[in-house]
Structure formats: C-alpha cells, structure tokens
Design a protein around this motif. Structure first.
Motif, PDB file in Angstrom:
ATOM      1  N   ALA A  75       0.849  -1.201   0.000  1.00  0.00           N
ATOM      2  CA  ALA A  75       0.000   0.000   0.000  1.00  0.00           C
ATOM      3  C   ALA A  75       0.887   1.254   0.000  1.00  0.00           C
ATOM      4  O   ALA A  75       0.660   2.188  -0.777  1.00  0.00           O
ATOM      5  CB  ALA A  75      -0.919  -0.016   1.215  1.00  0.00           C
ATOM      6  N   ARG A  76       1.902   1.264   0.857  1.00  0.00           N
ATOM      7  CA  ARG A  76       2.829   2.399   0.925  1.00  0.00           C
ATOM      8  C   ARG A  76       3.554   2.558  -0.412  1.00  0.00           C
ATOM      9  O   ARG A  76       3.691   3.655  -0.947  1.00  0.00           O
ATOM     10  CB  ARG A  76       3.827   2.157   2.064  1.00  0.00           C
ATOM     11  N   GLN A  77       3.986   1.428  -0.961  1.00  0.00           N
ATOM     12  CA  GLN A  77       4.726   1.432  -2.215  1.00  0.00           C
ATOM     13  C   GLN A  77       3.862   1.926  -3.376  1.00  0.00           C
ATOM     14  O   GLN A  77       4.347   2.600  -4.284  1.00  0.00           O
ATOM     15  CB  GLN A  77       5.225  -0.009  -2.464  1.00  0.00           C
ATOM     16  N   PHE A  78       2.600   1.591  -3.322  1.00  0.00           N
ATOM     17  CA  PHE A  78       1.638   2.002  -4.351  1.00  0.00           C
ATOM     18  C   PHE A  78       1.530   3.537  -4.375  1.00  0.00           C
ATOM     19  O   PHE A  78       1.689   4.175  -5.417  1.00  0.00           O
ATOM     20  CB  PHE A  78       0.279   1.354  -4.026  1.00  0.00           C
ATOM     21  N   VAL A  79       1.331   4.105  -3.209  1.00  0.00           N
ATOM     22  CA  VAL A  79       1.222   5.571  -3.124  1.00  0.00           C
ATOM     23  C   VAL A  79       2.548   6.217  -3.545  1.00  0.00           C
ATOM     24  O   VAL A  79       2.588   7.136  -4.371  1.00  0.00           O
ATOM     25  CB  VAL A  79       0.852   6.017  -1.691  1.00  0.00           C
ATOM     26  N   VAL A  80       3.633   5.714  -2.985  1.00  0.00           N
ATOM     27  CA  VAL A  80       4.947   6.309  -3.241  1.00  0.00           C
ATOM     28  C   VAL A  80       5.286   6.274  -4.727  1.00  0.00           C
ATOM     29  O   VAL A  80       5.710   7.280  -5.307  1.00  0.00           O
ATOM     30  CB  VAL A  80       6.052   5.566  -2.450  1.00  0.00           C
ATOM     31  N   SER A  81       5.089   5.125  -5.359  1.00  0.00           N
ATOM     32  CA  SER A  81       5.563   5.003  -6.738  1.00  0.00           C
ATOM     33  C   SER A  81       4.740   5.879  -7.689  1.00  0.00           C
ATOM     34  O   SER A  81       5.289   6.471  -8.616  1.00  0.00           O
ATOM     35  CB  SER A  81       5.570   3.535  -7.183  1.00  0.00           C
ATOM     36  N   TYR A  82       3.435   5.960  -7.434  1.00  0.00           N
ATOM     37  CA  TYR A  82       2.622   6.828  -8.303  1.00  0.00           C
ATOM     38  C   TYR A  82       2.938   8.298  -8.056  1.00  0.00           C
ATOM     39  O   TYR A  82       2.974   9.104  -8.983  1.00  0.00           O
ATOM     40  CB  TYR A  82       1.125   6.519  -8.139  1.00  0.00           C
ATOM     41  N   TYR A  83       3.194   8.642  -6.803  1.00  0.00           N
ATOM     42  CA  TYR A  83       3.591  10.022  -6.466  1.00  0.00           C
ATOM     43  C   TYR A  83       4.950  10.353  -7.091  1.00  0.00           C
ATOM     44  O   TYR A  83       5.113  11.367  -7.774  1.00  0.00           O
ATOM     45  CB  TYR A  83       3.629  10.185  -4.945  1.00  0.00           C
ATOM     46  N   GLN A  84       5.924   9.478  -6.860  1.00  0.00           N
ATOM     47  CA  GLN A  84       7.271   9.764  -7.373  1.00  0.00           C
ATOM     48  C   GLN A  84       7.298   9.808  -8.894  1.00  0.00           C
ATOM     49  O   GLN A  84       8.023  10.605  -9.491  1.00  0.00           O
ATOM     50  CB  GLN A  84       8.281   8.716  -6.867  1.00  0.00           C
ATOM     51  N   PHE A  85       6.502   8.958  -9.525  1.00  0.00           N
ATOM     52  CA  PHE A  85       6.509   8.959 -10.991  1.00  0.00           C
ATOM     53  C   PHE A  85       6.036  10.303 -11.531  1.00  0.00           C
ATOM     54  O   PHE A  85       6.668  10.899 -12.411  1.00  0.00           O
ATOM     55  CB  PHE A  85       5.637   7.828 -11.537  1.00  0.00           C
ATOM     56  N   GLU A  86       4.929  10.793 -10.992  1.00  0.00           N
ATOM     57  CA  GLU A  86       4.399  12.082 -11.470  1.00  0.00           C
ATOM     58  C   GLU A  86       5.374  13.222 -11.165  1.00  0.00           C
ATOM     59  O   GLU A  86       5.551  14.142 -11.967  1.00  0.00           O
ATOM     60  CB  GLU A  86       3.034  12.364 -10.833  1.00  0.00           C
ATOM     61  N   LEU A  87       5.990  13.116  -9.992  1.00  0.00           N
ATOM     62  CA  LEU A  87       6.948  14.148  -9.579  1.00  0.00           C
ATOM     63  C   LEU A  87       8.184  14.149 -10.488  1.00  0.00           C
ATOM     64  O   LEU A  87       8.561  15.172 -11.068  1.00  0.00           O
ATOM     65  CB  LEU A  87       7.354  13.897  -8.125  1.00  0.00           C
ATOM     66  N   TYR A  88       8.811  13.001 -10.631  1.00  0.00           N
ATOM     67  CA  TYR A  88      10.062  12.919 -11.398  1.00  0.00           C
ATOM     68  C   TYR A  88       9.822  13.193 -12.885  1.00  0.00           C
ATOM     69  O   TYR A  88      10.656  13.767 -13.564  1.00  0.00           O
ATOM     70  CB  TYR A  88      10.722  11.544 -11.214  1.00  0.00           C
ATOM     71  N   ARG A  89       8.659  12.747 -13.365  1.00  0.00           N
ATOM     72  CA  ARG A  89       8.338  12.968 -14.772  1.00  0.00           C
ATOM     73  C   ARG A  89       8.390  14.473 -15.079  1.00  0.00           C
ATOM     74  O   ARG A  89       8.963  14.891 -16.094  1.00  0.00           O
ATOM     75  CB  ARG A  89       6.932  12.427 -15.047  1.00  0.00           C
ATOM     76  N   ARG A  90       7.824  15.247 -14.177  1.00  0.00           N
ATOM     77  CA  ARG A  90       7.825  16.704 -14.386  1.00  0.00           C
ATOM     78  C   ARG A  90       9.190  17.313 -14.082  1.00  0.00           C
ATOM     79  O   ARG A  90       9.592  18.295 -14.704  1.00  0.00           O
ATOM     80  CB  ARG A  90       6.753  17.361 -13.524  1.00  0.00           C
TER      81      ARG A  90
END
Lengths: 324, 345
Positions: free
Chosen positions: A171-186
């Motif tokens: 659950a933690r990994q799910f939130v983190v990875s989707y958050y980090q992906f959007e962040l790093y992408r930008r």
C-alpha cells in the motif's frame, strides 16, 4: 530497475582444469564443446558495468567538488526533501531482504530499495554542494545521512511508516511510486540541470515500481478473502499520510516560479486519476480516513524516524571521522 | 515440468506394465545407460530429458538443493548489517550482494526443479530441518568487518569450490554456476575491499578486521568438507564428473591464495602452521577442529536455530501472499478460458 540481463554482453572464455580452481581474476568459464542450449544468457556478465550515460552519485560528487555545479540554498533544501524520502524508504524496504513472502519478492523489493538508495545518494550529494562542513568542504551524502539529527531530516511521514505486513508495504509502495513517478516525470523539465538529470534516471526506475505495486494491489485485492481484507487495511493505514505529499509551501512555490521544482499540489490530479484507475480495477475504494497533519518538510517527524536513524547511524557515529 | 520429465521417470515409478512394455522399458534403460556412460567418458553433458541413473539424480538433487538452501540461509548474516552499513555506498553494495544471493537461490532451485523436485518441497524440507545447508552460515556476523571477512573468505572459498562446478556434467547446474561464479567473484572483491579499507583505517578498525578474519578463517577452510579420507561421497561424485577436485586439494589451493592476499591486506591468518610443501607442491595448514564442524552440522552451532526460525517465519508470514497470488492467477485463467469459450460459441 537494473536487471542483470541489461548488463549482458560477454564473450565466452574457456578454461583449463588447472585454472579452474585457482583463477579468480577472470573466472569467465565455459564448457568446451558444450552448446549452451536453452541457457539464455548464462554467459552474461553480472559484474560488468553497463556503458552508458547513467548519472551516478560519484559523478555529482565530482561536479560538486570541482565547482562545476553548486545548488542554491533553496535547491539544496528541495533536494534534501527528495533525498530523505528516498533514503528513509530504502532503509525501510531493505528490511524485507531475506524476509519476503517469496524469493522473487526478496529480489524485487531489494531492487526497489536499491533504486531508492541510488536516488537518495544523488539528491543528497547534490544538496551537500550548498552545505558546508566546519572545514569548508561540501557535505557528503554520508555527512548528511549519518550525522544529521532527527529534526534536520526532511522526509514526509509516509516514507517513515513501518513496513507492517506485506500488504502495508505494498500500500505504501503504491502511493509512493505513483507520487514519485508524477513528480520525477515533471522534474525532468527542471531548469536545474542536475535535478533534471537525477529525475530522468529515477523516473525510468520508478515506472517499474509502479508496475510492481499496481500488480500486487490487483493480486491482493482479487486473491483470497484474507488478502483482500489485508490490502484494504493496509491502504487505510497509509492513507492519512498521503495529503502531506501534495502540500505546497513557500520554498516549492519560489522554486517552481524559477522553473526548478514541481509544485506538489499540481500533481495531485494525475495521481488521483491514475491510482483511481488501479483501485477501480481492483474493486477497491480510496480509503475514507482523516488526514494526519504531516510536518516532515519542516523537521516535524513521526515517532518512527528516531528508531530508523538510531539503527542507520549507529556504526558511523561510533567511529566519527572513520573511512569505510 | 511434468511433461518434460516423462522420458526420465525414475524406474520405481513405472510399474504395472505388460511384459512387452517392461521389455521396452528395459531396452530404453539399457540405451539410456549406454548414452550416460558415453557422456561421462566424453566428459560431455547430461540434460534434463536424458536418461540418468537414479543415484546420479539423487546425488545432484541433494547437492543442488543444499547449495540453493545455502544461498538463501546465507542471506541472513549479511542482511543483518544492511540497515547499519556505515556508508551509503557500502549499504548499496551490500544490498546488491544479498539480493544476488536470492537470485542464486532462484537459479539453483530452478536447476533442481529440472530433476523433478519442486521448490515448495525443497523449502518445506529446509524449514522442517530435514535439508542441509552450508554450516558456515550458522556462525554470527558480529561486526561490520564480518561483511569483509565473509566476502573475502567465505565467498572466496565458495568460488574455489564452485568454479570447477561450472563444468559439472549436469547441464542446468553447470550453466547456473557460470553466472553465480561471476557474481561471487564480485562479492569476494568487495569483501577484500572492505577489509583493505579497515586495515588502512584507524587502529580500532584494523583490530575489527583482524578479529573478523580470525573468527572466519577456520570455518571457511571447513567449507570444503571433511578431509578426503573421511568424505564418503566424493569418489562417486568425481566419477560422475560433478566434482572435479577433492576437498583437500581445493582447500590447499584456497590456503595458497589467501596467504598471498592477506599480505596485501596487512593482516594475518590465525594459523602458524601454514607452509608450502615443496615435495607435494601443495599448501598445508594447521589442524582444523572437525569436532566443531560436526557439532554445527548436527544443529549445535551458534545460530542454527535462529537461521531456521527466521526462514520459517518469513515463509509462514508470506503464506497468505502466495495463496493470494495463486488464487488470483487461477481466477484470471478461468476468466480467460471462459472468454475464449464464449468467443468460440
């Protein structure tokens, strides 16, 4: 994630029996006349470094040392936030290695931990370029990781949350990875070239983390009654800490105006939409739980961080000034 | 898996046949044996579909599964230091190393599966205490320097043992070993580097390094197994081209390598009797405590209970996850075949 397969280009060497047990300079061995039928890339080198332009923390350290790059105070503070998130998560995930539900997950969670640690090292090394030791040298990744105190860390509370059972970690990994992906992408578009370069490397890896966590959300939600109960509970446990990730403050606003940083609130919509799609497919709902106030970005942490740091820093602090 | 092994079903499984069938079976077995003997004589390779003697299959299964278990249990003493590694670079290297070991376990369990045993059964035997693993991992990793000593001595000994296994007569095992050895070589170098850094560090760090070498030296030498005159299985394994060199031969080579390398480290080996025998052209070492070896093997080592309990705990705690994954896969498959049927209708 760097898989051994991607590092594969290797010539097949032969050996004589005399060399067989003594040579450890080059232990590329092969069986004469034995065709490697179905062996895939058994001759692949797992020790050869991939040639390429991947940015390593050592490269950033060199640039910092030679004065080629120097982050502003604001950029350094921002890099500390991203670096601390990744470092604390790596520390958490590393605990799973040798304890995972199956060997494949020892490998997968270990890989994710390694990726996060790599990102942390890059961000912290860069941040150190604006932070001086008493002798005037730039702070290294290790100065920052091992010799800062709790309130000097900038990690968000989500990253500090305990592993719990596998469902909580997912659950933690799910939130983190989707958050980090959007962040790093930008962040790859950042006007700060070093931040952009770190993000460009990180986003490719985090994309795999997204895939890993989304697949497990589906499996756990659609597996057994027990797994479904556990993942619902896991999501409920981590959800109070989601809000903090998307909070703006003066620092990010200033940096974003200069084109250097990503305004956290600006990625919330995409985050909600994308995790919403996965949760919908899994037949799950966004947990309806109150948000916790957070405060990690200004040094107000969960009770957990003290223990994490106590363990992480103990040896380095026992021998201050030692080289390892 | 099952279909692949039909041609090499162990003899005791094929009963209740007509006379004609059993004659055919006898002929197949004779042909198989002839092929096997030829492969051994040519020092070539046996593959999973080939006929092989039951004893050869059993020996390999025992050896490969023990090797796999050793990789998996061997993750524990090093995983013990991941959270406390004294620099981020060392933490990354250690994480990668322990992760490699999980990968080695996977290759080896897969190689063992080609012999007709599934991983679940092997894991069950391990956590039930029925299967063995290298007894070196029943010693505790007490300080950071142990990460160096384990890499340098334990992985070093493993490489000496394993490089010849790259030429083992059983194909899947030999090929798995090629890759494993490359990674192990990297592991040994990182262990050496840890010790080198420590021995050139503060006096306390150097002392830490020496202490670790002192503790791991004898157990590492015993990794090669009992002396040749007390190693009942060695001869047959050598005849089958699984094992290439005797335990004592490999141990002697290893001592010779360590003698050179320890000088570069600026440390010493805790053995005053190491010497090169000009007559036999072999390295000799002081006596080893084989009683201790047997005690640890029998389950009375410092960490036996702890290591097994940790594996058991991880396995039990993860049971619901594995069940969920299996249930989910089954549901998806059912759904897919349903869709296919609907489409066909």
């Amino acid at each position: 994630m760097s898989s051994p397969e991607t590092k594969a280009t290797e010539t097949k060497a032969t050996e004589t029996s005399a060399e067989a047990a003594t040579g450890h300079g080059d232990i590329s061995t092969g069986v004469p006349n034995a065709a490697p039928t179905g062996s895939g890339d058994s001759n692949a080198s797992a020790t050869r470094i991939t040639p390429g332009n991947a940015l390593r923390p050592e490269d950033i350290a060199l640039e910092v040392r030679t004065g080629l790059v120097k982050p502003s105070g604001d950029v350094a503070e921002y890099a500390l936030r991203l670096g601390d998130d990744a470092l604390i998560l790596a520390q958490r995930l590393g605990h799973w290695i040798s304890r995972a539900p199956e060997l494949e997950e020892d490998v997968a969670l270990g890989n994710i931990a390694l990726d996060q640690l790599g990102h942390a090292r890059s961000f912290l090394t860069y941040a150190g370029g604006a932070l001086a030791n008493e002798d005037g040298t730039a702070k290294s990744e290790d100065d920052l990781a091992y010799f800062r105190r709790e309130h000097e860390f900038r990690s968000a509370h989500l990253f500090e949350q305990p592993n719990g059972d596998f469902a909580v970690t997912i659950a933690r990994q799910f939130v983190v990875s989707y958050y980090q992906f959007e962040l790093y992408r930008r962040l790859t578009e950042s006007s700060d070239e070093t931040l952009a370069a770190i993000a460009a490397k990180a986003v490719k890896e985090v994309d795999y983390h997204r895939d890993h966590s989304a697949q497990w959300i589906l499996r756990l939600a659609g597996g057994t009654d027990e797994s479904r109960k556990r993942i619902i509970h896991g999501l409920k446990l981590v959800w109070p800490y989601v809000g903090e990730l998307f909070e703006d403050d003066a620092l990010v606003t200033r940096l974003a105006e200069a084109g250097a940083a990503v305004v956290p609130s600006s990625i919330r919509e995409d985050f909600d939409r994308l995790i919403g799609e996965v949760l919908k497919e899994a037949g799950l709902e966004v947990p309806d739980v109150p948000s916790a106030p957070g405060g990690g970005r200004s040094g107000k942490h969960s009770e957990h961080l003290g223990y994490i740091l106590a363990e992480m820093q103990v040896l380095a602090r026992e021998y201050p000034g030692a080289s390892w | 898996m099952a279909a692949q092994n039909l041609q090499s079903v162990p003899a005791e499984l094929s009963r209740g046949e007509s006379q004609e069938q059993s004659q055919e079976a006898a002929q197949r077995e004779a042909d198989g044996q002839a092929n096997f003997d030829r492969v051994m004589a040519e020092d070539s390779r046996i593959e999973p579909r080939d006929w092989m003697p039951d004893a050869y299959r059993k020996t390999l299964l025992r050896q490969i599964s023990q090797h796999a278990h050793s990789e998996i249990i061997g993750m524990q003493p090093e995983a013990n230091w991941i959270s406390r590694a004294p620099s981020l670079k060392r933490k990354a290297i250690l994480m990668a190393k322990v992760q490699d070991e999980a990968g080695h376990g996977l290759y080896l369990y897969s190689a063992a599966e080609t012999l007709g045993q599934n991983r679940d059964k092997m894991t069950a035997d391990l956590i039930a205490g029925k299967a063995r693993y290298s007894s070196i991992f029943n010693y505790p990793a007490l300080t950071w320097a142990d990460m160096g000593a384990i890499g340098w001595l334990v992985d070093g000994a493993a490489i000496c043992n394993q490089v010849p296994l790259c030429r083992a007569s059983y194909g899947p095992y030999g090929r798995a070993m090629v890759r494993i050895c490359k990674e192990e070589s990297f592991h040994q170098r990182q262990g050496f580097e840890i010790l080198l850094e420590l021995s050139h560090g503060t006096p306390e760090q150097k002392q830490m390094a020496q202490d670790a070498v002192n503790r791991w030296y004898a157990p590492a030498l015993m990794m090669f197994g009992p002396p040749d005159d007390d190693s009942p299985n060695s001869r047959q394994s050598m005849a089958w081209n699984i094992k290439r060199f005797s335990n004592d031969e490999l141990r002697s080579r290893f001592v010779g390598m360590m003698v050179e390398q320890v000088r570069v480290l600026g440390l010493t080996l805790p053995d005053s009797e190491i010497r090169f025998n000009e007559e036999t052209r072999k390295w000799e070492h002081g006596p080893l405590d084989w009683n201790e070896f047997k005690e640890v093997l029998a389950g009375r080592g410092p960490c036996n209970a702890q290591r097994l309990e940790r594996r058991r705990e991880a396995h039990d705690d993860g049971a619901w996850v594995r069940e969920a994954a299996a249930a989910y896969a089954a549901k998806r498959q059912a759904k897919q075949s349903m869709t296919t049927k609907e489409y066909a209708a």
